[in-house]
Design a protein around this motif. Structure first.
Motif, PDB file in Angstrom:
ATOM      1  N   VAL A  23       0.789  -1.411   0.226  1.00 23.56           N
ATOM      2  CA  VAL A  23      -0.218  -0.025   0.579  1.00 23.56           C
ATOM      3  C   VAL A  23       1.385   1.036  -0.155  1.00 23.56           C
ATOM      4  O   VAL A  23       1.803   1.760   0.980  1.00 23.56           O
ATOM      5  CB  VAL A  23      -0.818   0.098   1.072  1.00 23.56           C
ATOM      6  N   ASP A  25       0.161   5.257   0.875  1.00 20.75           N
ATOM      7  CA  ASP A  25      -0.797   6.115   0.805  1.00 20.75           C
ATOM      8  C   ASP A  25      -1.979   6.467   0.224  1.00 20.75           C
ATOM      9  O   ASP A  25      -2.901   6.431  -0.610  1.00 20.75           O
ATOM     10  CB  ASP A  25      -0.276   7.512   0.195  1.00 20.75           C
ATOM     11  N   ASP A  26      -2.805   4.961   1.026  1.00 21.37           N
ATOM     12  CA  ASP A  26      -4.212   4.544   0.529  1.00 21.37           C
ATOM     13  C   ASP A  26      -4.631   3.480  -1.131  1.00 21.37           C
ATOM     14  O   ASP A  26      -5.493   3.734  -1.051  1.00 21.37           O
ATOM     15  CB  ASP A  26      -5.317   5.626   1.043  1.00 21.37           C
ATOM     16  N   ARG A  27      -2.695   2.909  -1.787  1.00 19.78           N
ATOM     17  CA  ARG A  27      -3.206   2.816  -2.734  1.00 19.78           C
ATOM     18  C   ARG A  27      -2.943   1.252  -3.040  1.00 19.78           C
ATOM     19  O   ARG A  27      -2.128   1.534  -2.224  1.00 19.78           O
ATOM     20  CB  ARG A  27      -2.612   4.040  -3.454  1.00 19.78           C
ATOM     21  N   HIS A  56      -9.248  -1.009  -6.454  1.00 22.61           N
ATOM     22  CA  HIS A  56      -9.643   0.343  -6.879  1.00 22.61           C
ATOM     23  C   HIS A  56     -10.872   0.723  -8.177  1.00 22.61           C
ATOM     24  O   HIS A  56     -10.630   1.458  -9.323  1.00 22.61           O
ATOM     25  CB  HIS A  56      -8.246   1.296  -7.179  1.00 22.61           C
ATOM     26  N   GLU A 445     -10.636  -3.797   2.598  1.00 24.34           N
ATOM     27  CA  GLU A 445     -11.201  -2.690   3.125  1.00 24.34           C
ATOM     28  C   GLU A 445     -11.351  -2.679   4.436  1.00 24.34           C
ATOM     29  O   GLU A 445     -12.142  -2.061   4.809  1.00 24.34           O
ATOM     30  CB  GLU A 445     -12.339  -1.691   1.983  1.00 24.34           C
ATOM     31  N   LYS A 462      -7.234  -4.926   6.900  1.00 30.78           N
ATOM     32  CA  LYS A 462      -7.575  -3.496   6.714  1.00 30.78           C
ATOM     33  C   LYS A 462      -6.452  -2.755   6.065  1.00 30.78           C
ATOM     34  O   LYS A 462      -5.644  -2.823   6.356  1.00 30.78           O
ATOM     35  CB  LYS A 462      -8.162  -2.509   8.043  1.00 30.78           C
ATOM     36  N   VAL A 464      -7.174  -0.318   2.903  1.00 27.83           N
ATOM     37  CA  VAL A 464      -6.873   0.365   1.919  1.00 27.83           C
ATOM     38  C   VAL A 464      -8.502   1.011   2.673  1.00 27.83           C
ATOM     39  O   VAL A 464      -8.860   0.334   3.074  1.00 27.83           O
ATOM     40  CB  VAL A 464      -7.215   0.955   1.256  1.00 27.83           C
ATOM     41  N   ASP A 465      -9.136   2.621   2.594  1.00 27.64           N
ATOM     42  CA  ASP A 465     -10.563   2.469   2.980  1.00 27.64           C
ATOM     43  C   ASP A 465     -10.781   2.434   1.851  1.00 27.64           C
ATOM     44  O   ASP A 465     -10.322   2.073   0.970  1.00 27.64           O
ATOM     45  CB  ASP A 465     -10.303   4.479   3.176  1.00 27.64           C
TER      46      ASP A 465
END
Ligand code: SF4
Ligand code: SF4
Ligand code: SF4
Lengths: 678, 266
Positions: A23, A25-27, A56, A445, A462, A464-465
């Motif tokens: 991951v 930065d949330d990707r 994504h 997530e 978890k 990422v968001d």
């Protein structure tokens, strides 16, 4: 800039491989195998390596949708949840709670499935809760509970490494469970004899010691035939039979009718081969059986499972390390969704819903009155919906429109509903028919646990968001429960949910997040000081003695006729997963298997004047699909194969919804069909 | 933080001015790759597992545009970085190598002929192993038996692509193995072409780290296959991958001149 490697569990098959999601930065940017994981051991299959690819995807559902004037339009959570609760309440008021069906999901975590069944039972007041396990291993659960008292894989995946004979039937292990196959190779390298019995030539069968092809739907005949040879040649385990089983005499009588000649007539397996595999299996010290949907998806699936159970008890091939009967389960959490009570006849931990003491225990724990009758199975409920008896369905993550049999009929049934709510990550074929669609978080997530096919608790963490306003299913279930006005839906984390479940389901009694964070624990794990169990049925069965159930061969519900001269069987390929909602959005996987196809033998192709790659039409009594022909010698003449992943040519438009009388699993593996040009 | 963690943090951040340290450490009872930031607790670092950190770095490198990254490197990792840097895929100035000498056991597992990094920061230098027992055995077999051996090994391939995905020197954007001519869709196991094309394609890059073999879902002895192809490369072109300066003979013109910058990366 933050870079993290989050250890989690693969969202595809039930092997339960762990890997790190990379991951930034949330990707999600990649997947790294985990070398210290005892199941995957630093290996993954192509699906696992691309498990980040769909997360994504722009098609993800990001906001709730509500149908207004015939259109699905964007809505607030408040409105969408409110609509579900008011519609369901209204239907319950008019038609009673049993007019509602709740679908749990083998893609959701244990904690989520626990809450979903609690929602059905405690908040809506019905035992009508089921999920797609009905379509894959319902017959395993019901068959093995009858034979052994427990319906799960008897061994652990790494135990395959040390087997000296592995009988694989109805499982295309290299494609459907690649990392379990990887363990089988270790045994193979040490000289283990791999025996494959399958109507198709599978990649594994090419390295087998014996590869035999039976006609689809004739499994009981060859399994009984093996037992006859074993009894006649006195190769069975007299001690085991005497001390640990009941019903041997009746079994002996029934299998006596299955002489190698008769078996050859029914199945097409040569008598000498049958005798050979019977001897090999019986004489091996560490003999393991692995099977999957080729066994279970029949209208007599429960009986085939029981026949295999008979074979293991007869030879005493149970209750020891690297010895046993192993159902390879298809989805990441199909074991766990059953364990957590996503079934109409069982509370969490396979406790019967019609046992008054058990009901009392759950009523006390949950603080509500509970129904006492078994609920409807998924397949049965769909038939009831067609007759207008089921009025509402609330489904978590189920794309029934591609996975269930006879979808033309199914679509009619769904359209007849007064209310349909779907919780999913993508707008699936089923979601498009819904009145309310809720956007769910996917495996990457949220926190939670899956239970792998070999009963191991596998943490899902978890990374990422969730996209947009999407939420994990457990939160959605909590929100719904609260809005129904019942207590017991105030959970702040999945770990609290597991604590409640562990307190009520003895097989999970010793499970908590702190323990499983660092250790692999497999159920049954009754207490905090229990390390869990590797292989099952050592010393004794849960119910005392194992039960021999003599079963007879019966023809499949549909046999070829002049109008439909071929047998059609369905299944999957390595690169796509189930209804394809995730894999078809992963470019590397889609590249491998972009198009629907039908496999047929070159002799049949010649007879029907079909060439490889040509567009053909395959029809059954229920409908027809158009797809490309793949001419091959990997399938026996008289049989065709279509994978069920593709919406543009759904195999399940053709399949037979005939049900196994005990498990209600449909006969997805056999129906009569024809093939034409064009 | 264990002693190893402290030592690595000191070398990376205090002595060599790194902004990040890429290492393996204990997490959840397993061993996880971690990109540790300066000032952060390095945790319980482990160096006893043959993780290909360079490959893990390659995945995240494009996403981390700034800062200097310290990486724990065994000799093979160091050589892999040489191949990567020669192709301008990473900037040497942004990398700090922390040399790890492999244990005797690891050297034996890899049948490794070159186990000592140019600078040893952790561990002790061990003697190389000169022979790969399986290679010796295969050399003594008839061509027919060799073919039989590899055919039965390749039957176990399920096209997981682990051998390419985990290889530190597999860096083409469009992988030749995904070319439908060599690897038709759907079928497993793939044909000989899959393995032979990869074998040839890697022969001027492969630094014999063994990660392909370790991650092979089929348990195919891929490192032996690699060593055999690399041996041919050495015999025919006198070239071995992993050198800081020397450029692959496949990356030169017929006259032996270097190809223009960026003209050929793979
Ligand atoms: S074998 Fe199953 S669990 Fe393992 S990586 Fe493949 S799909 Fe995922
Ligand atoms: S040994 Fe395998 S993984 Fe390592 S560099 Fe060579 S080809 Fe790549
Ligand atoms: S790692 Fe092994 S199984 Fe996977 S593609 Fe490479 S050779 Fe095949």
């Amino acid at each position: 800039m933050s870079v993290n490697h989050v250890l989690t569990t693969c969202p595809y098959c039930g092997t339960g491989c762990q890997f790190f999601l990379q991951v930034v930065d949330d990707r999600l940017v990649g997947v790294v195998p985990c070398k210290t994981d005892e199941i995957s051991q630093g290996r993954l299959c192509i699906k696992g390596y691309h498990a980040h690819a769909f997360v994504h995807h722009p098609d993800r559902l990001k906001t709730p949708l509500v149908r207004k004037d015939g259109q699905l339009v964007r809505a607030s959570w408040h409105e969408a949840l409110g609509r579900i609760v008011s519609e369901v309440k209204e239907i319950v008021a008019h038609h009673g709670p049993d007019s509602v069906l709740v679908l749990a999901s083998a893609k959701c975590t244990n904690e989520e499935n626990y809450l979903i069944q609690k929602l059905a039972r405690a908040a809506i007041g019905t035992n009508n809760v089921d999920h797609c396990a009905r379509l894959c291993h319902a017959s395993t659960v019901s068959g093995l509970i009858l034979s052994f008292g427990s319906g799960a894989m008897t061994n652990t995946t790494p135990e395959f490494d040390n087997a000296d004979c592995i009988l694989v039937t109805g499982s295309n292990t290299m494609e459907a469970h690649p990392i379990i196959a990887s363990h089988m190779f270790k045994a193979h390298a040490k000289g283990a004899k791999v025996i494959v019995v399958d109507p198709r030539e599978t990649p594994l069968s090419r390295m087998a010691y014996r590869s035999l092809h039976q006609k689809p739907g004739t499994d009981i005949a060859w399994i009984n035939g093996m037992m006859k040879v074993i009894i006649d040649e006195d190769l069975y385990d007299r001690d085991f039979v005497k001390n640990r089983t009941t019903g041997f005499e009746a079994l002996k009588k029934v299998v006596d009718g299955y002489t190698p000649d008769r078996v050859e007539q029914i199945t097409g397996i040569a008598g000498k081969d049958l005798i050979d595999i019977a001897r090999t299996y019986a004489k091996s010290e560490k003999a393991m059986i692995a099977y999957a949907m080729g066994v279970t998806q029949h209208s007599n699936g429960t009986n085939i499972v029981r026949a295999l159970a008979n074979l293991t008890m007869l030879t005493g091939h149970l209750g020891k390390e690297s010895v046993g009967l192993n159902a390879l389960r298809g989805q990441c959490n199909v074991q766990g969704s059953c364990d957590s009570g996503g079934l109409p006849d069982f509370f969490p931990g396979y406790q019967k819903v019609d046992d008054p003491e058990t009901v009392k225990k759950f009523e006390k724990a949950w603080g509500v009155k509970l129904p006492h009758e078994k609920g409807l199975t998924l397949t049965w409920a769909v038939q009831q919906a067609a007759e207008g008896k089921i009025k509402a369905i609330v489904a978590f993550g189920e794309n029934v429109m591609l996975s269930d049999p006879d979808i033309t009929h199914l679509e009619k049934a769904l359209k007849k509903l007064e209310f349909l709510a779907i919780v999913d990550i993508f707008p699936s074929e089923t979601a498009l028919l819904a009145d309310v669609v809720l956007p769910a978080a996917c495996y990457a997530e949220k926190d939670g646990t899956f239970t792998s096919t070999d009963r191991a608790l596998r943490p899902v963490r978890k990374a990422v968001d969730p996209p947009g306003e999407a939420m994990p299913d457990w939160k959605i279930a909590c929100e719904l429960g609260r809005r129904f006005g019942v207590p017991g839906f105030e959970f702040k984390s999945p770990s609290e949910i597991m604590d409640e479940m562990a307190g009520l389901a003895p097989i999970y009694g010793g499970i908590d997040y702190e323990r499983i964070d660092r250790q692999v624990i497999r159920w049954p794990c009754p207490s905090k000081d229990s390390p869990g169990a590797k292989f099952l049925h050592a010393g004794s069965f849960k119910m005392g003695r194992g039960v021999f159930a003599p079963v007879e061969h019966t023809d499949p519900q549909e046999v070829p006729s002049p109008e439909f001269p071929m047998i059609l069987t369905t299944g999957r390929n390595l690169f796509q997963y189930h209804t394809g909602t995730m894999t078809r959005r992963s470019s590397k996987l889609e590249r491998e298997a972009p198009e629907p196809y039908v496999e047929l033998n070159s002799k049949d192709a010649k007879a029907f004047g079909v060439v490889d790659g040509e567009r053909v039409r395959v029809s059954s009594r229920r409908g027809s699909v158009s797809l490309a022909a793949r001419v091959t010698d990997n399938i026996i003449p008289g049989t065709m194969f279509i994978p069920f992943h593709y919406a543009e040519a759904p195999a399940n438009r053709l399949t037979n919804p005939a049900l196994d009388p005990i498990a209600h699993i449909p006969e997805l593996k056999v129906c009569a069909a024809r093939i034409e040009k064009g | 933080m264990n002693e190893l963690g402290k030592k690595l943090a000191r070398i990376a951040f205090d002595e060599r001015g790194a902004d990040y340290l890429l290492a393996m450490r204990e997490e959840h009872g397993n061993v996880a790759p971690s990109m540790i930031r300066k000032g952060e607790d390095a945790g319980d670092v482990r160096v006893d597992l043959p993780y290909q950190l360079v490959n893990i770095l390659s995945n995240i490198y494009p996403w981390v545009p700034k800062g200097r990254i310290a990486v724990v490197c065994r000799r093979c990792d160091e050589k892999a970085l040489n191949e990567i840097i020669k192709r301008n895929l990473m900037d040497r100035d942004r990398l700090i190598l922390i040399g790890l000498a492999c244990t005797r056991e690891q050297v034996a597992l890899c049948r490794c002929s070159d186990p000592v990094p140019s600078k040893v920061d952790i561990g002790e230098a061990n003697a190389p192993v000169r022979e790969d027992p399986l290679m010796v055995k295969l050399d003594s077999m008839s061509q027919q038996d060799r073919l039989k051996f590899w055919t039965s090994e390749f039957r176990k391939c399920n096209k997981c692509f682990g051998c390419t995905l985990n290889c530190p020197v597999c860096f083409c954007d469009d992988c030749v193995l995904e070319e439908h001519t060599f690897t038709p869709e759907l079928g497993i196991p793939p044909s000989f072409a899959f393995h032979l094309v990869r074998s040839m394609h890697m022969s001027d890059k492969c630094i014999e780290c063994g990660e392909c073999e370790r991650s092979c879902a089929g348990g195919i002895p891929l490192l032996t296959l690699r060593k055999m192809a690399n041996r041919d490369m050495k015999r025919m072109f006198g070239y071995e991958a992993g050198d800081k300066e020397k450029v692959s003979p496949l990356l030169t013109t017929l006259e032996g001149k270097l190809l223009e910058d960026g003209e050929h990366v793979c």
